[in-house]
Design a protein around this motif. Structure first.
Motif, PDB file in Angstrom:
ATOM      1  N   VAL A   1      -1.975  -2.838  17.733  1.00 41.82           N
ATOM      2  CA  VAL A   1      -2.905  -3.746  17.057  1.00 41.82           C
ATOM      3  C   VAL A   1      -4.013  -2.957  16.370  1.00 41.82           C
ATOM      4  CG1 VAL A   1      -4.608  -5.580  17.415  1.00 41.82           C
ATOM      5  CG2 VAL A   1      -2.420  -5.649  18.626  1.00 41.82           C
ATOM      6  N   ALA A   2      -4.554  -1.956  17.077  1.00 40.48           N
ATOM      7  CA  ALA A   2      -5.623  -1.142  16.500  1.00 40.48           C
ATOM      8  C   ALA A   2      -5.139  -0.372  15.276  1.00 40.48           C
ATOM      9  CB  ALA A   2      -6.166  -0.175  17.557  1.00 40.48           C
ATOM     10  N   PHE A   3      -3.925   0.173  15.378  1.00 41.69           N
ATOM     11  CA  PHE A   3      -3.387   0.937  14.250  1.00 41.69           C
ATOM     12  C   PHE A   3      -3.181   0.045  13.028  1.00 41.69           C
ATOM     13  CE2 PHE A   3       0.219   2.312  11.714  1.00 41.69           C
ATOM     14  CZ  PHE A   3      -0.162   3.596  11.361  1.00 41.69           C
ATOM     15  N   LEU A   4      -2.543  -1.094  13.227  1.00 39.93           N
ATOM     16  CA  LEU A   4      -2.270  -1.979  12.102  1.00 39.93           C
ATOM     17  C   LEU A   4      -3.561  -2.531  11.514  1.00 39.93           C
ATOM     18  CD1 LEU A   4       0.838  -3.904  13.501  1.00 39.93           C
ATOM     19  CD2 LEU A   4       0.799  -2.053  11.811  1.00 39.93           C
ATOM     20  N   GLY A   5      -4.538  -2.851  12.388  1.00 38.64           N
ATOM     21  CA  GLY A   5      -5.822  -3.327  11.887  1.00 38.64           C
ATOM     22  C   GLY A   5      -6.544  -2.263  11.081  1.00 38.64           C
ATOM     23  N   ALA A   6      -6.560  -1.032  11.612  1.00 44.11           N
ATOM     24  CA  ALA A   6      -7.212   0.069  10.889  1.00 44.11           C
ATOM     25  C   ALA A   6      -6.516   0.344   9.563  1.00 44.11           C
ATOM     26  CB  ALA A   6      -7.221   1.327  11.759  1.00 44.11           C
ATOM     27  N   LEU A   7      -5.187   0.256   9.566  1.00 46.18           N
ATOM     28  CA  LEU A   7      -4.435   0.485   8.332  1.00 46.18           C
ATOM     29  C   LEU A   7      -4.762  -0.579   7.289  1.00 46.18           C
ATOM     30  CD1 LEU A   7      -2.270   2.054   6.802  1.00 46.18           C
ATOM     31  CD2 LEU A   7      -0.539   0.602   7.895  1.00 46.18           C
ATOM     32  N   ALA A   8      -4.855  -1.832   7.731  1.00 38.58           N
ATOM     33  CA  ALA A   8      -5.171  -2.917   6.800  1.00 38.58           C
ATOM     34  C   ALA A   8      -6.562  -2.733   6.202  1.00 38.58           C
ATOM     35  CB  ALA A   8      -5.082  -4.259   7.528  1.00 38.58           C
ATOM     36  N   VAL A   9      -7.524  -2.381   7.040  1.00 39.92           N
ATOM     37  CA  VAL A   9      -8.885  -2.162   6.540  1.00 39.92           C
ATOM     38  C   VAL A   9      -8.919  -1.002   5.558  1.00 39.92           C
ATOM     39  CG1 VAL A   9     -11.206  -1.443   7.210  1.00 39.92           C
ATOM     40  CG2 VAL A   9     -10.006  -3.162   8.557  1.00 39.92           C
ATOM     41  N   GLN A  10      -8.181   0.067   5.889  1.00 38.29           N
ATOM     42  CA  GLN A  10      -8.165   1.231   5.012  1.00 38.29           C
ATOM     43  C   GLN A  10      -7.538   0.904   3.660  1.00 38.29           C
ATOM     44  OE1 GLN A  10      -9.631   3.990   6.018  1.00 38.29           O
ATOM     45  NE2 GLN A  10      -9.301   5.067   4.104  1.00 38.29           N
ATOM     46  N   VAL A  11      -6.465   0.154   3.678  1.00 35.92           N
ATOM     47  CA  VAL A  11      -5.800  -0.223   2.416  1.00 35.92           C
ATOM     48  C   VAL A  11      -6.743  -1.056   1.551  1.00 35.92           C
ATOM     49  CG1 VAL A  11      -3.958  -1.636   1.434  1.00 35.92           C
ATOM     50  CG2 VAL A  11      -3.459  -0.055   3.305  1.00 35.92           C
ATOM     51  N   ILE A  12      -7.438  -2.013   2.173  1.00 34.58           N
ATOM     52  CA  ILE A  12      -8.374  -2.858   1.416  1.00 34.58           C
ATOM     53  C   ILE A  12      -9.502  -2.020   0.825  1.00 34.58           C
ATOM     54  CG2 ILE A  12     -10.055  -4.721   1.618  1.00 34.58           C
ATOM     55  CD1 ILE A  12      -8.263  -5.926   3.805  1.00 34.58           C
ATOM     56  N   ALA A  13     -10.042  -1.093   1.637  1.00 34.51           N
ATOM     57  CA  ALA A  13     -11.154  -0.271   1.171  1.00 34.51           C
ATOM     58  C   ALA A  13     -10.737   0.660   0.040  1.00 34.51           C
ATOM     59  CB  ALA A  13     -11.717   0.538   2.345  1.00 34.51           C
ATOM     60  N   VAL A  14      -9.604   1.333   0.220  1.00 34.82           N
ATOM     61  CA  VAL A  14      -9.138   2.259  -0.813  1.00 34.82           C
ATOM     62  C   VAL A  14      -8.811   1.502  -2.100  1.00 34.82           C
ATOM     63  CG1 VAL A  14      -7.276   3.831  -1.459  1.00 34.82           C
ATOM     64  CG2 VAL A  14      -8.317   3.990   0.806  1.00 34.82           C
ATOM     65  N   ARG A  15      -8.201   0.355  -1.972  1.00 31.56           N
ATOM     66  CA  ARG A  15      -7.865  -0.439  -3.165  1.00 31.56           C
ATOM     67  C   ARG A  15      -9.132  -0.853  -3.908  1.00 31.56           C
ATOM     68  NH1 ARG A  15      -7.264  -5.677  -4.846  1.00 31.56           N
ATOM     69  NH2 ARG A  15      -5.475  -6.109  -6.207  1.00 31.56           N
ATOM     70  N   GLY A  16     -10.167  -1.274  -3.161  1.00 34.28           N
ATOM     71  CA  GLY A  16     -11.402  -1.679  -3.811  1.00 34.28           C
ATOM     72  C   GLY A  16     -12.064  -0.538  -4.557  1.00 34.28           C
ATOM     73  N   VAL A  17     -12.152   0.628  -3.925  1.00 38.16           N
ATOM     74  CA  VAL A  17     -12.745   1.795  -4.576  1.00 38.16           C
ATOM     75  C   VAL A  17     -11.856   2.280  -5.720  1.00 38.16           C
ATOM     76  CG1 VAL A  17     -13.467   4.183  -4.239  1.00 38.16           C
ATOM     77  CG2 VAL A  17     -13.993   2.473  -2.503  1.00 38.16           C
ATOM     78  N   PHE A  18     -10.548   2.229  -5.494  1.00 41.77           N
ATOM     79  CA  PHE A  18      -9.574   2.706  -6.473  1.00 41.77           C
ATOM     80  C   PHE A  18      -9.732   1.974  -7.804  1.00 41.77           C
ATOM     81  CE2 PHE A  18      -5.023   3.165  -7.867  1.00 41.77           C
ATOM     82  CZ  PHE A  18      -5.046   4.548  -7.972  1.00 41.77           C
ATOM     83  N   PHE A  19      -9.730   0.649  -7.743  1.00 45.43           N
ATOM     84  CA  PHE A  19      -9.849  -0.129  -8.968  1.00 45.43           C
ATOM     85  C   PHE A  19     -11.289  -0.168  -9.479  1.00 45.43           C
ATOM     86  CE2 PHE A  19      -5.896  -2.659  -7.634  1.00 45.43           C
ATOM     87  CZ  PHE A  19      -5.087  -1.813  -8.363  1.00 45.43           C
ATOM     88  N   GLY A  20     -12.251  -0.116  -8.556  1.00 51.07           N
ATOM     89  CA  GLY A  20     -13.642  -0.204  -8.982  1.00 51.07           C
ATOM     90  C   GLY A  20     -14.129   1.021  -9.731  1.00 51.07           C
ATOM     91  N   LEU A  21     -13.623   2.191  -9.363  1.00 54.46           N
ATOM     92  CA  LEU A  21     -14.100   3.432  -9.965  1.00 54.46           C
ATOM     93  C   LEU A  21     -13.195   3.981 -11.057  1.00 54.46           C
ATOM     94  CD1 LEU A  21     -15.414   5.418  -6.844  1.00 54.46           C
ATOM     95  CD2 LEU A  21     -16.719   4.095  -8.498  1.00 54.46           C
ATOM     96  N   TRP A  22     -11.906   3.714 -10.975  1.00 56.97           N
ATOM     97  CA  TRP A  22     -10.966   4.417 -11.841  1.00 56.97           C
ATOM     98  C   TRP A  22     -10.219   3.513 -12.810  1.00 56.97           C
ATOM     99  CZ3 TRP A  22     -12.430   9.087 -11.614  1.00 56.97           C
ATOM    100  CH2 TRP A  22     -12.879   9.637 -10.419  1.00 56.97           C
TER     101      TRP A  22
END
Length: 222
Positions: free
Chosen positions: A124-145
């Motif tokens: 549960v912790a791994f999947l939750g952390a992965l989901a948060v990381q994907v959301i964060a990277v996607r937000g920065v990815f599209f927001g900056l680049w």
């Protein structure tokens, strides 16, 4: 006070000094904070051992670095504001030296409270952390680049354009930048196998377990 709490909290979970793009919404940040606080409370209730009420001081000791560092940040930011009128130095990332102890407290709290279901918590912790990381990277990815406003095509083109711009601005050669992403994906897959899938995870734990932890080895040595 409200501004400090919001900035410090957001820059603890995301937005490491980036004012306009932190990748995570305030709702996700607040949810992560609540999950962490509940884990600390559970650790205080249950202790480090089953029925180990005497371990409650240890919970405080493990969480103390984050509390002390936060106090230093509050004092520094307040002093700067009173002298200059500028709110600066409000960085939740300053508390990262104490994150390991805090994470241990949260994990132990949920582990003790979950009882027999604790074996599912790593997945549960791994999947939750992965989901948060994907959301964060996607937000920065599209927001900056990604150019604003975006006038191009669909999702595939958006990812391609953003990745091309990121690689072009990277201090590394383009091949090294893409390789770093590939290595991250491979490590993520390895972590998934080791944590989520019970069979391979058990095999890995047995393979890397110290010899003195194996009762058969101890018996043969005796």
């Amino acid at each position: 006070v409200t501004r400090f709490k919001m900035w410090y909290e957001q820059r603890f979970w995301s937005g490491l000094g980036i004012l306009d793009q932190n990748g995570l919404s305030l709702y996700i940040v607040r949810l992560l904070s609540v999950i962490a606080l509940i884990g600390v409370v559970l650790a205080l209730i249950y202790g480090f051992r089953r029925g180990g009420r005497g371990d409650r001081p240890a919970v405080i000791v493990f969480a103390l670095p984050v509390l002390l560092i936060t106090g230093v940040v509050v004092y520094g930011a307040l002093s700067e504001y009173l002298h200059t009128g500028i709110s600066g130095g409000i960085q939740g990332r300053y508390a990262y030296p104490g994150v390991t102890g805090l994470a241990a407290v949260v994990a132990i709290g949920y582990g003790r409270a979950a009882g027999r279901l604790a074996k599912y918590l790593p997945a549960v912790a791994f999947l939750g952390a992965l989901a948060v990381q994907v959301i964060a990277v996607r937000g920065v990815f599209f927001g900056l680049w990604l150019p604003r406003p975006w006038t191009g095509g669909g999702r595939a083109e958006r990812y391609r354009e953003a990745m091309t711009n990121l690689a072009a601005w990277s201090p590394w050669p383009v091949g090294v930048t893409y390789t770093a992403f590939a290595i991250a994906a491979v490590l993520m897959a390895v972590a998934f196998v080791a944590v989520v899938l019970p069979g391979p995870a058990t095999s890995l734990r047995h393979r890397f377990r110290p010899a003195h932890a194996d009762p058969h080895v101890v018996e043969s040595a005796a």
